[in-house]
Design an enzyme around this catalytic site. Structure first.
Site, short mmCIF file in Angstrom:
data_model
loop_
_atom_site.label_atom_id
_atom_site.label_comp_id
_atom_site.label_asym_id
_atom_site.label_seq_id
_atom_site.Cartn_x
_atom_site.Cartn_y
_atom_site.Cartn_z
CG HIS A 1 -13.68 7.69 14.39
ND1 HIS A 1 -12.45 7.09 13.18
CD2 HIS A 1 -13.46 8.81 13.71
CE1 HIS A 1 -12.26 7.91 12.68
NE2 HIS A 1 -12.86 8.87 12.77
CG ASP B 1 -16.41 11.97 13.55
OD1 ASP B 1 -15.04 11.13 13.65
OD2 ASP B 1 -16.44 12.67 12.86
CG HIS C 1 -15.82 8.32 9.24
ND1 HIS C 1 -17.44 8.59 10.95
CD2 HIS C 1 -15.09 8.98 9.78
CE1 HIS C 1 -16.39 9.97 11.17
NE2 HIS C 1 -14.85 9.20 10.81
NE ARG D 1 -7.58 10.85 2.54
CZ ARG D 1 -8.15 11.50 3.31
NH1 ARG D 1 -7.83 12.34 4.06
NH2 ARG D 1 -9.30 11.21 2.90
#
Ligand SMILES: *[C@@H]1O[C@H](CO)[C@@H](O)[C@H](O)[C@H]1NC(C)=O
Ligand SMILES: *[C@@H]1O[C@H](CO)[C@@H](O)[C@H](O)[C@H]1NC(C)=O
Length: 315
Positions: A226, A228, A284, A294
């Site tokens: 996507h 941002d 990204h 994470r």
């Protein structure tokens, strides 16, 4: 592993075969079967080795073509900046001279936030997220709006806990959060040659906790590529502060800038800040997390003061 081990005793087997070959003049009937057997073994061993190699290569992520690592997990980067030509995404938004990107790119630094700060801020994330958690593998906590993933939805932490929120978070927690945000803002301003005061913290700015549990709703699907600025029009500069170490705390979950020629990955490391202009020059995705947990914070900035949000406070 197994094919290599079995490959080792090849020499003695080979000499045995030579011996058999010498005898083969007298026992010529058995020879072709031996040869066939040997060939079969070579073919089987060969396929096993090839399969093992494929699996190994696949586990390295080599299945998706050429990948260049911008930041290895074990490096300590004083700062790395890669300039990329700006996309036209900013043209359809109001421009703020001295802030709206004219110079685009991506930066990574391990010198902005210390490992200790990362550890302390991660414990804020752990505390907050322990109160909820998505049924799927991706949970968020937004200290600005109070949004916290719970099951398949979100609750408002501040509304839900009211004054009791002060028994969960301390003033020091919020002070640390503000300090960290400020340091990241300065680093971005410096890298892009703009004034830090022209950047406005914007939403959503949030903690994320990702594990390998399968997605249950669209909110859990973090791995899609996507842009941002397309997803959130207000974003001009996006930053990520990693709070866990790739391959120590989790596997998979690398950040990938997607490009025509080669994808560029950033391996998360606690305290590592990765930032970039939010337009499609920085398409990204995040790889799926395969094991472990994470933690990261996404901190976003807008050049438009109308999109600014304030730092969270306890009272
Ligand atoms: C980049 O990654 C995507 C998704 O993982 C993949 O489809 C693409 O082939 C990769 N590109 C290159 C050049 O490796
Ligand atoms: C992942 O986190 C969720 C909560 O968000 C939890 O229910 C689940 O057990 C975790 N999965 C793993 C594999 O740790």
């Amino acid at each position: 592993m197994a094919p290599q081990r079995r490959g080792a005793p090849k020499a003695p087997e080979g000499s045995g075969a030579a011996e058999r070959r010498r005898q083969s003049s007298t026992k010529s009937v058995r020879a072709p079967r031996d040869v066939r057997k040997r060939w079969l073994r070579v073919v089987v061993l060969g396929s096993c080795t090839a399969l093992a190699a494929c699996l190994f290569w696949g586990s390295l992520g080599g299945d998706d073509g050429i990948t260049e690592v911008l930041a290895h997990r074990s490096e300590i980067l004083p700062g790395r900046f890669i300039e990329v030509p700006c996309s036209e995404d900013y043209d359809s938004h109001r421009r703020f001279e001295g802030c709206s990107p004219r110079k685009c790119g991506r930066g990574i630094s391990d010198a902005v936030i210390t490992r200790d700060e990362a550890r302390r801020i991660r414990s804020i994330a752990e505390k907050g997220l322990s109160l909820g958690g998505s049924d799927g593998g991706a949970s968020i906590l937004d200290l600005h709006s109070g949004a916290l993933s719970v099951g398949k939805h979100f609750v408002n932490l501040y509304r839900y806990f009211g004054d009791k929120i002060q028994t969960i978070f301390s003033e020091e927690d919020f002070q640390l959060y503000r300090d960290v945000r400020q340091k990241v803002q300065l680093a971005i301003a410096q890298a892009f040659g703009i004034s830090a005061s022209s950047l406005h913290l914007t939403k959503p700015t949030f903690f994320s906790r990702i594990n390998s549990t399968e997605a249950r709703t669209a909110h859990d699907e973090y791995w899609h590529a996507h842009v941002d600025k397309v997803t959130y029009g207000s974003f001009d500069y996006t930053s990520l502060l990693y709070l866990s170490d790739y391959l120590d705390d989790f596997g998979g979950g690398r950040f990938v800038f997607m490009e025509e020629g080669a994808n560029k990955t950033v391996e998360p490391r606690a305290g590592r800040v990765s930032f970039f202009t939010s337009g499609s020059e920085n398409l990204h995705r995040v790889e799926k997390v395969h094991w472990g947990t994470r933690y990261a914070i996404t901190i976003a900035f807008s050049c438009n003061p109308d999109h600014g949000i304030s730092d969270p406070t306890l009272t």
